[in-house]
Design a protein around this motif. Structure first.
Motif, PDB file in Angstrom:
ATOM      1  N   LEU A 109       0.890  -1.182   0.053  1.00 44.14           N
ATOM      2  CA  LEU A 109       0.064  -0.091   0.013  1.00 44.14           C
ATOM      3  C   LEU A 109       0.723   1.352   0.088  1.00 44.14           C
ATOM      4  CD1 LEU A 109      -2.324  -1.010   2.998  1.00 44.14           C
ATOM      5  CD2 LEU A 109      -2.701  -1.462   0.337  1.00 44.14           C
ATOM      6  N   GLY A 110       0.093   2.363  -0.367  1.00 39.91           N
ATOM      7  CA  GLY A 110       1.108   3.636  -0.211  1.00 39.91           C
ATOM      8  C   GLY A 110       1.948   3.901  -1.167  1.00 39.91           C
ATOM      9  N   SER A 111       3.110   4.369  -0.686  1.00 38.60           N
ATOM     10  CA  SER A 111       4.286   4.699  -1.673  1.00 38.60           C
ATOM     11  C   SER A 111       4.832   3.451  -2.394  1.00 38.60           C
ATOM     12  CB  SER A 111       5.321   5.583  -1.102  1.00 38.60           C
ATOM     13  OG  SER A 111       5.964   4.811  -0.064  1.00 38.60           O
ATOM     14  N   GLY A 112       4.783   2.472  -1.628  1.00 43.49           N
ATOM     15  CA  GLY A 112       5.322   1.275  -2.129  1.00 43.49           C
ATOM     16  C   GLY A 112       4.508   0.721  -3.145  1.00 43.49           C
ATOM     17  N   ALA A 113       3.197   0.716  -3.055  1.00 45.37           N
ATOM     18  CA  ALA A 113       2.276   0.493  -4.317  1.00 45.37           C
ATOM     19  C   ALA A 113       2.313   1.341  -5.328  1.00 45.37           C
ATOM     20  CB  ALA A 113       0.736   0.374  -3.781  1.00 45.37           C
ATOM     21  N   ARG A 114       2.625   2.647  -5.186  1.00 46.35           N
ATOM     22  CA  ARG A 114       2.825   3.425  -6.161  1.00 46.35           C
ATOM     23  C   ARG A 114       4.212   3.463  -6.895  1.00 46.35           C
ATOM     24  NH1 ARG A 114       0.706   6.910  -2.334  1.00 46.35           N
ATOM     25  NH2 ARG A 114       2.698   7.846  -2.011  1.00 46.35           N
ATOM     26  N   HIS A 115       5.032   2.585  -6.335  1.00 42.77           N
ATOM     27  CA  HIS A 115       6.436   2.524  -6.837  1.00 42.77           C
ATOM     28  C   HIS A 115       7.007   3.861  -6.744  1.00 42.77           C
ATOM     29  CE1 HIS A 115       4.749  -1.586  -7.756  1.00 42.77           C
ATOM     30  NE2 HIS A 115       6.150  -1.659  -7.679  1.00 42.77           N
ATOM     31  N   GLU A 116       7.196   4.738  -5.520  1.00 38.80           N
ATOM     32  CA  GLU A 116       7.432   5.799  -5.527  1.00 38.80           C
ATOM     33  C   GLU A 116       8.128   5.923  -3.974  1.00 38.80           C
ATOM     34  OE1 GLU A 116       3.668   7.722  -7.899  1.00 38.80           O
ATOM     35  OE2 GLU A 116       4.041   8.322  -5.832  1.00 38.80           O
ATOM     36  N   SER A 117       8.675   4.605  -3.641  1.00 39.73           N
ATOM     37  CA  SER A 117       9.564   4.745  -2.359  1.00 39.73           C
ATOM     38  C   SER A 117      10.642   5.116  -2.611  1.00 39.73           C
ATOM     39  CB  SER A 117       9.425   3.337  -1.924  1.00 39.73           C
ATOM     40  OG  SER A 117       8.113   2.874  -1.347  1.00 39.73           O
ATOM     41  N   LEU A 118      11.339   6.119  -1.488  1.00 33.84           N
ATOM     42  CA  LEU A 118      12.560   6.343  -1.331  1.00 33.84           C
ATOM     43  C   LEU A 118      13.408   5.489  -0.128  1.00 33.84           C
ATOM     44  CD1 LEU A 118      11.842  10.199  -1.872  1.00 33.84           C
ATOM     45  CD2 LEU A 118      12.582   8.545  -3.618  1.00 33.84           C
ATOM     46  N   LEU A 119      14.280   6.151   0.446  1.00 33.62           N
ATOM     47  CA  LEU A 119      14.960   5.617   1.315  1.00 33.62           C
ATOM     48  C   LEU A 119      14.402   5.519   2.597  1.00 33.62           C
ATOM     49  CD1 LEU A 119      18.690   6.349   0.427  1.00 33.62           C
ATOM     50  CD2 LEU A 119      17.854   4.281   0.028  1.00 33.62           C
ATOM     51  N   GLY A 120      14.293   4.236   3.423  1.00 34.95           N
ATOM     52  CA  GLY A 120      13.714   4.423   4.698  1.00 34.95           C
ATOM     53  C   GLY A 120      12.212   4.145   4.853  1.00 34.95           C
ATOM     54  N   PRO A 121      11.432   3.612   4.104  1.00 34.74           N
ATOM     55  CA  PRO A 121      10.302   3.401   4.238  1.00 34.74           C
ATOM     56  C   PRO A 121       9.838   2.396   5.314  1.00 34.74           C
ATOM     57  CG  PRO A 121      10.772   2.110   2.297  1.00 34.74           C
ATOM     58  CD  PRO A 121      11.918   2.668   2.843  1.00 34.74           C
ATOM     59  N   ASP A 122       8.452   2.481   5.969  1.00 40.03           N
ATOM     60  CA  ASP A 122       7.745   1.230   6.870  1.00 40.03           C
ATOM     61  C   ASP A 122       7.164   0.409   5.935  1.00 40.03           C
ATOM     62  OD1 ASP A 122       5.856   2.634   6.696  1.00 40.03           O
ATOM     63  OD2 ASP A 122       5.589   3.280   8.583  1.00 40.03           O
ATOM     64  N   GLN A 123       6.411  -0.437   6.660  1.00 35.54           N
ATOM     65  CA  GLN A 123       5.783  -1.270   6.268  1.00 35.54           C
ATOM     66  C   GLN A 123       4.175  -0.734   6.038  1.00 35.54           C
ATOM     67  OE1 GLN A 123       5.710  -5.696   7.156  1.00 35.54           O
ATOM     68  NE2 GLN A 123       7.594  -5.250   8.393  1.00 35.54           N
ATOM     69  N   ASP A 124       3.493  -1.076   5.026  1.00 31.78           N
ATOM     70  CA  ASP A 124       2.058  -0.695   4.723  1.00 31.78           C
ATOM     71  C   ASP A 124       1.499  -1.939   3.536  1.00 31.78           C
ATOM     72  OD1 ASP A 124       1.577   1.819   6.053  1.00 31.78           O
ATOM     73  OD2 ASP A 124       2.871   2.696   4.705  1.00 31.78           O
ATOM     74  N   ASN A 125       0.900  -2.857   4.165  1.00 32.68           N
ATOM     75  CA  ASN A 125       0.350  -4.146   3.443  1.00 32.68           C
ATOM     76  C   ASN A 125      -0.853  -4.443   3.891  1.00 32.68           C
ATOM     77  OD1 ASN A 125       1.023  -6.019   5.581  1.00 32.68           O
ATOM     78  ND2 ASN A 125       2.969  -5.023   5.325  1.00 32.68           N
ATOM     79  N   GLY A 165       1.205   2.482  12.672  1.00 30.77           N
ATOM     80  CA  GLY A 165      -0.556   2.526  12.640  1.00 30.77           C
ATOM     81  C   GLY A 165      -1.332   1.280  12.312  1.00 30.77           C
ATOM     82  N   GLN A 166      -0.386   0.247  12.350  1.00 31.06           N
ATOM     83  CA  GLN A 166      -0.765  -1.164  12.135  1.00 31.06           C
ATOM     84  C   GLN A 166      -1.511  -1.375  10.850  1.00 31.06           C
ATOM     85  OE1 GLN A 166      -3.040  -1.763  15.876  1.00 31.06           O
ATOM     86  NE2 GLN A 166      -1.373  -2.095  17.043  1.00 31.06           N
ATOM     87  N   VAL A 167      -0.926  -0.772   9.971  1.00 31.32           N
ATOM     88  CA  VAL A 167      -1.704  -1.279   8.631  1.00 31.32           C
ATOM     89  C   VAL A 167      -0.938  -2.266   7.927  1.00 31.32           C
ATOM     90  CG1 VAL A 167      -1.989  -0.223   6.299  1.00 31.32           C
ATOM     91  CG2 VAL A 167      -2.242   1.248   8.327  1.00 31.32           C
ATOM     92  N   MET A 168      -1.168  -3.471   8.465  1.00 31.82           N
ATOM     93  CA  MET A 168      -0.273  -4.595   8.023  1.00 31.82           C
ATOM     94  C   MET A 168      -1.416  -5.916   7.844  1.00 31.82           C
ATOM     95  SD  MET A 168       3.092  -4.196  10.169  1.00 31.82           S
ATOM     96  CE  MET A 168       2.223  -4.007  11.580  1.00 31.82           C
ATOM     97  N   ALA A 169      -1.049  -6.686   7.152  1.00 31.85           N
ATOM     98  CA  ALA A 169      -1.689  -8.106   6.940  1.00 31.85           C
ATOM     99  C   ALA A 169      -1.827  -8.880   8.105  1.00 31.85           C
ATOM    100  CB  ALA A 169      -1.230  -8.949   5.722  1.00 31.85           C
ATOM    101  N   ARG A 170      -1.062  -8.640   9.080  1.00 27.02           N
ATOM    102  CA  ARG A 170      -0.979  -9.336  10.284  1.00 27.02           C
ATOM    103  C   ARG A 170      -2.313  -9.085  11.250  1.00 27.02           C
ATOM    104  NH1 ARG A 170       4.405  -8.340  13.034  1.00 27.02           N
ATOM    105  NH2 ARG A 170       3.567  -9.384  14.609  1.00 27.02           N
ATOM    106  N   TRP A 171      -2.967  -7.992  10.853  1.00 26.53           N
ATOM    107  CA  TRP A 171      -4.146  -7.639  11.648  1.00 26.53           C
ATOM    108  C   TRP A 171      -5.318  -8.082  10.850  1.00 26.53           C
ATOM    109  CZ3 TRP A 171      -2.795  -6.984  16.216  1.00 26.53           C
ATOM    110  CH2 TRP A 171      -1.459  -6.410  16.810  1.00 26.53           C
TER     111      TRP A 171
END
Length: 382
Positions: A109-125, A165-171
């Protein structure tokens, strides 16, 4: 006017199970070849994540634009995701969990999904599961809860932190059957409650990183059915654009944020890049665009008469320049032992860069105004 074309052979770099073998590459690619040789053919997740600044340095030496570097960083993060999921599945097989009981798809999700991540992203999935009987919910959801916990823990250990923010598939909120995701979107888009709009906005930028991609496309079909007609929802999305407007004074001068870590710091991510991305997303959904990345959305908006070609091309340039400034600042921060964040040092910009940044933030402000107008129009037609 010809807009930026996105497909590129560069995007095959991390498409395989392992990094490519650079032997035999032509001499102009020596910086990247040397970087891949230093990484080795079978790095651990942590080694591969720690190698990313080396990758960026090599790509910068090849004079790739920041937007392309961001794509390749995101592709590399996708590769890390696939490795983490495969390792988690292998571990579960060894422990007697067996094969996945139904088809599934892991989304970034987020910048990773848009393929716009820079250095230092956290997880959103998130995760989409195929249909199964309610009577098997404890068994089947329990399997995928284990998978979600294991692959997100692996990514965290490798250097992609768990989402605060707990935006992850584990929840459970971010792990559902396809039909349940459809109902969730219906609830989130039915009105203008802030929390629901924020959660839906997080979900609306998604990319299938592993598993059955058809589940993701079915969810996108559902979103395209709901969102462009959800006038109150779009109107609240427009209101939320006001939370982090571009920091410009009345006469177009840059304003240093009160929360800055030092006297000349400017939060370009929060006050420039994200307003541009958010306004582009809103305008794209108002016009029913299917693209996820901001460059693609801007191009698609031209075809849907949401933007003039010259406007879209100019905004693509704004996005690329913001990414370039942020990437440069992040590399400098990492080299000095600090975290890669969204702050830039205004003292490090020359006069031409400051003038261009002011001009670019003015274009972002104009885009926000256009997106809000489109959302209001959608509300009147709903």
């Amino acid at each position: 006017m010809r807009l930026l074309q996105r497909p590129s052979p560069w995007r095959t770099l991390f498409a395989g199970a392992f990094p490519p073998d650079p032997s035999g590459w032509p001499e102009p690619l020596t910086p990247l070849s040397d970087a891949l040789t230093a990484l080795g053919p079978e790095p651990s997740l942590a080694e591969a994540k720690a190698w990313q600044p080396t990758l960026v340095a090599a790509l910068a030496r090849l004079e790739l634009p920041a937007s392309r570097i961001a794509e390749l960083l995101s592709d590399h993060n996708d590769w890390l995701y696939r490795r983490a999921i495969e390792e988690a599945l292998a571990e579960m097989r060894l422990q007697g969990w067996g094969e996945p009981p139904v088809a599934f798809c892991v989304l970034t999700l987020g910048s990773g999904a848009r393929h716009e991540s820079l250095l230092g992203p956290d997880q959103d999935n998130a995760m989409i599961l195929d249909a199964y009987p309610d009577a098997r919910h404890t068994e089947i959801d329990g399997y995928f809860q284990q998978l979600g916990e294991r692959f997100t823990s692996r990514l965290d250990a490798a250097g992609i932190p768990l989402c605060r923010g707990q935006v992850m598939a584990r929840w459970p909120l971010w792990r559902k059957r396809l039909e349940e995701w459809g109902r969730q979107l219906e609830i989130w888009t039915a009105e203008r409650r802030v929390k629901r709009v924020q959660q839906a906005t997080i979900l609306l930028d998604f990319f299938p990183v592993y598993g059955e991609a058809g589940l993701a496309e079915a969810l996108r079909d559902k979103a395209l059915e709901l969102v462009p007609r959800a006038g109150l929802f779009l109107d609240e999305m427009a209101t939320l654009l006001e939370e982090s407007p571009p920091l410009l004074e009345r006469f177009g001068r840059l304003v240093v944020d009160d929360q800055a870590p030092h006297e000349r710091a400017f939060d370009l991510k929060r006050r420039g890049l994200l307003p541009l991305v958010n306004a582009t997303r809103l305008l794209a959904w108002c016009h029913g665009c299917r693209s996820v990345d901001s460059h693609g959305r801007l191009a698609e908006l031209v075809g849907r008469e949401g933007l003039e070609a010259a406007q879209a091309q100019a905004l693509q340039g704004v996005l690329s320049r913001c990414q370039a400034l942020l990437l440069r600042a992040q590399r400098e921060s990492l080299a000095q032992g600090r975290a890669a964040d969204g702050w830039i040092d205004m003292a490090r910009l020359d006069e031409a860069e400051r003038l261009l940044l002011r001009h670019d933030l003015g274009r972002v402000r104009a885009l926000i105004k256009l997106a809000r107008a489109a959302a209001r129009q959608g509300r009147r037609q709903a």
